[in-house]
Scaffold this active site. Structure first.
Site, short mmCIF file in Angstrom:
data_model
loop_
_atom_site.label_atom_id
_atom_site.label_comp_id
_atom_site.label_asym_id
_atom_site.label_seq_id
_atom_site.Cartn_x
_atom_site.Cartn_y
_atom_site.Cartn_z
N CYS A 11 0.84 -1.20 0.00
CA CYS A 11 0.00 0.00 0.00
C CYS A 11 0.87 1.25 0.00
CB CYS A 11 -0.90 -0.03 1.23
SG CYS A 11 -1.83 1.49 1.50
N SER A 12 0.67 2.12 -0.97
CA SER A 12 1.50 3.34 -1.07
C SER A 12 1.29 4.26 0.14
CB SER A 12 1.20 4.08 -2.36
OG SER A 12 -0.14 4.53 -2.39
#
Length: 117
Positions: A11-12
């Site tokens: 997840c960024s």
């Protein structure tokens, strides 16, 4: 300061939150929650620290509409158990500051600063 991040490396937003922590020279406990799922008691505690209902910890776009229909009728304890079993559906990233017993969902990552003291 005792911080924990419920982290998903894919997840960024989670990666960015971890970068912000490191930029503040904070070394949090990193919980890879998909690999080591929180218990249902953990889920309930996290919801309390976030001042949210357990149902608000579910990342709706990660579950199917049929799952949504099934879980809508669950009470908080049953829902916490469901999240523990289906940890991929947990909102992310969640950072907990145990010193002040508060947590934040870091969307955007800068929400982290709300619990830093």
């Amino acid at each position: 300061m005792a911080l924990t991040i419920y982290h998903n490396p894919k997840c960024s937003k989670s990666r960015k939150t971890l970068e912000l922590l490191k930029a503040e020279s904070i070394k949090p406990k990193i919980v890879l929650y998909i690999e080591e799922a929180p218990t249902s008691d953990d889920i309930i505690d996290i919801a309390k620290m976030l001042s949210l209902k357990v149902e608000d910890l579910i990342r709706q776009k990660d579950i199917s509409s049929s799952q949504t229909k099934r879980i809508k009728c669950l009470d908080s304890i049953s829902l916490a158990k469901w999240i523990s079993i289906n940890s991929f559906a947990l909102q992310r990233p969640i950072v907990i500051n145990y010193s002040i017993k508060k947590a934040v969902i870091c969307r955007p990552p800068e929400k982290l600063y709300e619990i830093l003291q």
